[in-house]
Structure formats: C-alpha cells, structure tokens
Write a protein that holds these residues in place. Sequence first.
Motif, PDB file in Angstrom:
ATOM      1  N   THR A   1     -34.744  12.826 -23.751  1.00  0.00           N
ATOM      2  CA  THR A   1     -33.565  13.698 -23.611  1.00  0.00           C
ATOM      3  C   THR A   1     -33.922  14.979 -22.882  1.00  0.00           C
ATOM      4  O   THR A   1     -33.208  15.426 -21.966  1.00  0.00           O
ATOM      5  CB  THR A   1     -32.994  14.016 -24.997  1.00  0.00           C
ATOM      6  OG1 THR A   1     -32.648  12.788 -25.643  1.00  0.00           O
ATOM      7  CG2 THR A   1     -31.767  14.905 -24.886  1.00  0.00           C
ATOM      8  N   ARG A   2     -35.052  15.579 -23.294  1.00  0.00           N
ATOM      9  CA  ARG A   2     -35.452  16.833 -22.664  1.00  0.00           C
ATOM     10  C   ARG A   2     -35.836  16.610 -21.194  1.00  0.00           C
ATOM     11  O   ARG A   2     -35.610  17.469 -20.329  1.00  0.00           O
ATOM     12  CB  ARG A   2     -36.632  17.441 -23.422  1.00  0.00           C
ATOM     13  CG  ARG A   2     -36.290  17.888 -24.829  1.00  0.00           C
ATOM     14  CD  ARG A   2     -35.205  18.985 -24.798  1.00  0.00           C
ATOM     15  NE  ARG A   2     -35.639  20.133 -24.043  1.00  0.00           N
ATOM     16  CZ  ARG A   2     -36.291  21.172 -24.574  1.00  0.00           C
ATOM     17  NH1 ARG A   2     -36.543  21.180 -25.867  1.00  0.00           N
ATOM     18  NH2 ARG A   2     -36.667  22.197 -23.828  1.00  0.00           N
ATOM     19  N   THR A   3     -36.422  15.445 -20.927  1.00  0.00           N
ATOM     20  CA  THR A   3     -36.790  15.155 -19.528  1.00  0.00           C
ATOM     21  C   THR A   3     -35.548  15.054 -18.643  1.00  0.00           C
ATOM     22  O   THR A   3     -35.510  15.557 -17.512  1.00  0.00           O
ATOM     23  CB  THR A   3     -37.584  13.839 -19.470  1.00  0.00           C
ATOM     24  OG1 THR A   3     -38.749  13.971 -20.278  1.00  0.00           O
ATOM     25  CG2 THR A   3     -38.000  13.519 -18.034  1.00  0.00           C
ATOM     26  N   LYS A   4     -34.527  14.370 -19.174  1.00  0.00           N
ATOM     27  CA  LYS A   4     -33.269  14.270 -18.423  1.00  0.00           C
ATOM     28  C   LYS A   4     -32.673  15.648 -18.176  1.00  0.00           C
ATOM     29  O   LYS A   4     -32.172  15.951 -17.094  1.00  0.00           O
ATOM     30  CB  LYS A   4     -32.278  13.395 -19.183  1.00  0.00           C
ATOM     31  CG  LYS A   4     -32.685  11.922 -19.206  1.00  0.00           C
ATOM     32  CD  LYS A   4     -31.671  11.105 -19.992  1.00  0.00           C
ATOM     33  CE  LYS A   4     -32.059   9.624 -20.007  1.00  0.00           C
ATOM     34  NZ  LYS A   4     -31.099   8.813 -20.796  1.00  0.00           N
ATOM     35  N   GLU A   5     -32.676  16.485 -19.204  1.00  0.00           N
ATOM     36  CA  GLU A   5     -32.139  17.841 -19.054  1.00  0.00           C
ATOM     37  C   GLU A   5     -32.920  18.603 -17.990  1.00  0.00           C
ATOM     38  O   GLU A   5     -32.360  19.368 -17.184  1.00  0.00           O
ATOM     39  CB  GLU A   5     -32.192  18.569 -20.397  1.00  0.00           C
ATOM     40  CG  GLU A   5     -31.245  17.986 -21.443  1.00  0.00           C
ATOM     41  CD  GLU A   5     -31.387  18.676 -22.776  1.00  0.00           C
ATOM     42  OE1 GLU A   5     -30.590  18.402 -23.688  1.00  0.00           O
ATOM     43  OE2 GLU A   5     -32.306  19.534 -22.896  1.00  0.00           O
ATOM     44  N   HIS A   6     -34.231  18.418 -18.003  1.00  0.00           N
ATOM     45  CA  HIS A   6     -35.065  19.114 -17.025  1.00  0.00           C
ATOM     46  C   HIS A   6     -34.739  18.654 -15.595  1.00  0.00           C
ATOM     47  O   HIS A   6     -34.637  19.462 -14.662  1.00  0.00           O
ATOM     48  CB  HIS A   6     -36.536  18.846 -17.341  1.00  0.00           C
ATOM     49  CG  HIS A   6     -37.473  19.437 -16.322  1.00  0.00           C
ATOM     50  ND1 HIS A   6     -37.547  20.797 -16.071  1.00  0.00           N
ATOM     51  CD2 HIS A   6     -38.366  18.848 -15.482  1.00  0.00           C
ATOM     52  CE1 HIS A   6     -38.436  21.023 -15.131  1.00  0.00           C
ATOM     53  NE2 HIS A   6     -38.954  19.838 -14.748  1.00  0.00           N
ATOM     54  N   LEU A   7     -34.541  17.349 -15.437  1.00  0.00           N
ATOM     55  CA  LEU A   7     -34.196  16.823 -14.116  1.00  0.00           C
ATOM     56  C   LEU A   7     -32.853  17.377 -13.639  1.00  0.00           C
ATOM     57  O   LEU A   7     -32.680  17.708 -12.454  1.00  0.00           O
ATOM     58  CB  LEU A   7     -34.169  15.290 -14.149  1.00  0.00           C
ATOM     59  CG  LEU A   7     -35.532  14.610 -14.319  1.00  0.00           C
ATOM     60  CD1 LEU A   7     -35.347  13.100 -14.486  1.00  0.00           C
ATOM     61  CD2 LEU A   7     -36.420  14.904 -13.108  1.00  0.00           C
ATOM     62  N   LEU A   8     -31.909  17.431 -14.570  1.00  0.00           N
ATOM     63  CA  LEU A   8     -30.606  17.985 -14.198  1.00  0.00           C
ATOM     64  C   LEU A   8     -30.726  19.438 -13.753  1.00  0.00           C
ATOM     65  O   LEU A   8     -30.080  19.876 -12.790  1.00  0.00           O
ATOM     66  CB  LEU A   8     -29.629  17.861 -15.368  1.00  0.00           C
ATOM     67  CG  LEU A   8     -29.207  16.425 -15.725  1.00  0.00           C
ATOM     68  CD1 LEU A   8     -28.340  16.440 -16.990  1.00  0.00           C
ATOM     69  CD2 LEU A   8     -28.427  15.802 -14.567  1.00  0.00           C
TER      70      LEU A   8
ATOM     71  N   VAL B   1     -33.388  20.844 -12.477  1.00  0.00           N
ATOM     72  CA  VAL B   1     -34.063  20.879 -11.172  1.00  0.00           C
ATOM     73  C   VAL B   1     -33.084  20.514 -10.051  1.00  0.00           C
ATOM     74  O   VAL B   1     -33.025  21.164  -9.012  1.00  0.00           O
ATOM     75  CB  VAL B   1     -35.269  19.911 -11.176  1.00  0.00           C
ATOM     76  CG1 VAL B   1     -35.849  19.789  -9.750  1.00  0.00           C
ATOM     77  CG2 VAL B   1     -36.336  20.416 -12.130  1.00  0.00           C
ATOM     78  N   LEU B   2     -32.310  19.436 -10.291  1.00  0.00           N
ATOM     79  CA  LEU B   2     -31.324  19.034  -9.281  1.00  0.00           C
ATOM     80  C   LEU B   2     -30.295  20.138  -9.050  1.00  0.00           C
ATOM     81  O   LEU B   2     -29.847  20.390  -7.914  1.00  0.00           O
ATOM     82  CB  LEU B   2     -30.631  17.740  -9.727  1.00  0.00           C
ATOM     83  CG  LEU B   2     -31.536  16.493  -9.742  1.00  0.00           C
ATOM     84  CD1 LEU B   2     -30.758  15.310 -10.328  1.00  0.00           C
ATOM     85  CD2 LEU B   2     -31.979  16.165  -8.314  1.00  0.00           C
TER      86      LEU B   2
ATOM     87  N   VAL C   1     -28.149  24.455  -5.632  1.00  0.00           N
ATOM     88  CA  VAL C   1     -27.810  25.877  -5.417  1.00  0.00           C
ATOM     89  C   VAL C   1     -28.527  26.411  -4.200  1.00  0.00           C
ATOM     90  O   VAL C   1     -27.961  27.151  -3.372  1.00  0.00           O
ATOM     91  CB  VAL C   1     -28.165  26.689  -6.672  1.00  0.00           C
ATOM     92  CG1 VAL C   1     -28.054  28.194  -6.393  1.00  0.00           C
ATOM     93  CG2 VAL C   1     -27.254  26.287  -7.831  1.00  0.00           C
ATOM     94  N   LYS C   2     -29.852  26.051  -4.068  1.00  0.00           N
ATOM     95  CA  LYS C   2     -30.614  26.535  -2.917  1.00  0.00           C
ATOM     96  C   LYS C   2     -30.019  26.012  -1.606  1.00  0.00           C
ATOM     97  O   LYS C   2     -29.957  26.709  -0.592  1.00  0.00           O
ATOM     98  CB  LYS C   2     -32.067  26.089  -3.046  1.00  0.00           C
ATOM     99  CG  LYS C   2     -32.825  26.859  -4.119  1.00  0.00           C
ATOM    100  CD  LYS C   2     -34.286  26.395  -4.175  1.00  0.00           C
ATOM    101  CE  LYS C   2     -35.029  27.197  -5.220  1.00  0.00           C
ATOM    102  NZ  LYS C   2     -36.449  26.799  -5.294  1.00  0.00           N
ATOM    103  N   ARG C   3     -29.585  24.743  -1.598  1.00  0.00           N
ATOM    104  CA  ARG C   3     -28.996  24.174  -0.395  1.00  0.00           C
ATOM    105  C   ARG C   3     -27.689  24.891  -0.015  1.00  0.00           C
ATOM    106  O   ARG C   3     -27.425  25.169   1.159  1.00  0.00           O
ATOM    107  CB  ARG C   3     -28.718  22.686  -0.586  1.00  0.00           C
ATOM    108  CG  ARG C   3     -29.995  21.848  -0.573  1.00  0.00           C
ATOM    109  CD  ARG C   3     -29.642  20.397  -0.766  1.00  0.00           C
ATOM    110  NE  ARG C   3     -30.855  19.559  -0.676  1.00  0.00           N
ATOM    111  CZ  ARG C   3     -30.854  18.241  -0.848  1.00  0.00           C
ATOM    112  NH1 ARG C   3     -29.696  17.618  -1.106  1.00  0.00           N
ATOM    113  NH2 ARG C   3     -31.983  17.561  -0.754  1.00  0.00           N
TER     114      ARG C   3
END
Length: 322
Positions: free
Chosen positions: A294-301, A303-304, A309-311
């Motif tokens: 669950t935490r990994t998915k949250e982290h990926l979200l 990051v994405l 935002v940067k784009r």
Amino acid sequence: MDSDKYLEGQSMQRPPLFESDCFIYWKNRFETYIKSKDLDLWHVITNGDFQPIVQNPETKLDDVIPFEKQTDHLKRKLAKNNEAKMVIYNALPRKEYERIFMCNTAKEIWKTLLITHQGNSQVKDNKIDLLVQQYKQFVISEDESINSTFARFNTIITSLKVLDEGYSSKNYVRKFLRALHPKWRAKVMAIKESKDLTSPSLDELIGNLKVHEMIIKKDSEIVKEKVKRKSLTLKAKKDLVMKSVRLPVVKTKSTPWQPFKEVEMTTTEKVKGSALDAEIQIILLENVQSHRETRTKEHLLEVLGAIAVKRMMKRSKTRHVL
C-alpha cells in the motif's frame, strides 16, 4: 555345631550367640530365651544365687543347711545356680569367657557383661542423653521413604527402651507426625481429625502412611506420564509446522521509508518458537507485506504526481518564452 545355623537360631536348646557389636540386640534375645526356658534362671542371673539357708526360729537368724539335710526340692533349686552360669557360658565366645571366668555367680557374670558392653551408670546416662537428643531432633527429609524413616525412628526408641528411658506410645505417634515433611501436612491433618491420638498404635500409623505414600507415588507417575505425552505432542506439532510452513524472504530496496527495514525477517527467524508463535508470525508478516504494498503504491502516486507537476511547470515556462 555350625556357626551359621547357630546364629540363625535353628536350635532352641542353645541360647543366642553373643554379639558384641549388637549387644542390646543380643541382650534382649538372651533375656527372652532365658525367660522362655525357666524363670528361676533369670531370677538367679539378675538377683543372685539361691542360698541353702533357713531361718532359725529361736535366733531369727539364717542358718546354712548342710548338704545331707537338704531336701530334694532345695537341691533342685540350688542346681539352678550352676545352670544359670552354664547357659551364659554357652552363649559366649572364648574371648568373652576370658573376661568373666573369675566371676563366681551368674549375677556377677551378667553385671560384668553389662558394664563392659553397655557401660556403668554414668555411661548409661550419657547414652540416654544422646538418644533423647536424637529423639527430639528427629526429622524426616522430603525424599525419604516411610520404611527408611521408621527404621531410623525405631532404632532410637528401642535403644531408649532398653536403657529404661522410653516414652509413651502417644508420644511416639505425635513425634513421628511432627517430624514428617510439610508435603505430608494434608495427610497429617486428616489423621488428627479422624483418629483418636490418645491411644493409637505406632504400627497402625506407619501402615496408614505407607498406603498414602503408595497413592502419592502412583499419582506422581500418572502426572509425569501426562506431562511427557503433552510435551511430545507439542514437539510433534512444532516439527510439523516447521516442515510445512515455507515463509518467503522479504526483500526490499532502500527506500525513504527506513522504518520498514526493521520488520524484515528471514525464514529461519520466523519459524522459531512454538506452532502458535509461527501462526501469529505468519499473520504479522502478511500484514507487513500488505502495508508495504500500500505504501509503495502511495509513493509511486506521489512520484508520478511530482513528475506531472514538473512537466506542467516546464510547459508553462516554454509558453512564456515564446
């Protein structure tokens, strides 16, 4: 006569053979033997020889009766004097005979034997004091059997009785009950409540305790067997779980969430403990893995989202430049 047969008491015609190492034991047997054969002999040994005398009615003094005037009854009575000496001689080995051959009467012989092997009045008193002290300090250890305990106790009270310093049967019973180890407390209370201790039998008490000892021993064996079976069952379950459970090794890359590394465990560490511990550990591991996913998915979200935002910011700057 064969000495072994002699010692075994195969013949009632011979007195018990003297035993210097067990004088009190021999003394009691010898006394019983003499009394069973002829009470007059025991009277001669303890009180002295019969005398061929008669009281003069005129002078009121004792006159010695000449042999020719002695009646057959008196002669038979006087013969008891030598018979008493002879029965003691028959019981003594040569070494002991050399101690008493100067004695003229059976009473003198008996007194010499008592002083030599039992001691004089002072020695007797010292022995009594020592035995009384042993009696008062008599205790029973936790692991000692009733048979062994009673043998020790009986030696003390028998020795006191021989020295004319005995206690009452009531005292023996109460002393033995007080000397028992605390593990017997329940039984002692039951005996005191169910028995009249004013006129008990020590032998009856010992018999009662022996029966209870057998029950305790049997119960102890049953409990040990149950514990052994339970231990084997738990071990079998543990071995079964250790063979059947195949826990995956949790491997994670280094991430910003450092606390998750602390919950990583190897398969060997997870299967330690009992079967119940293994099951609990499996559940905990599943929860940890679920939580990590669950935490990994949250982290990926996250990051994405940051990339998006940067784009967007980059596109916005490009437009301003144009």
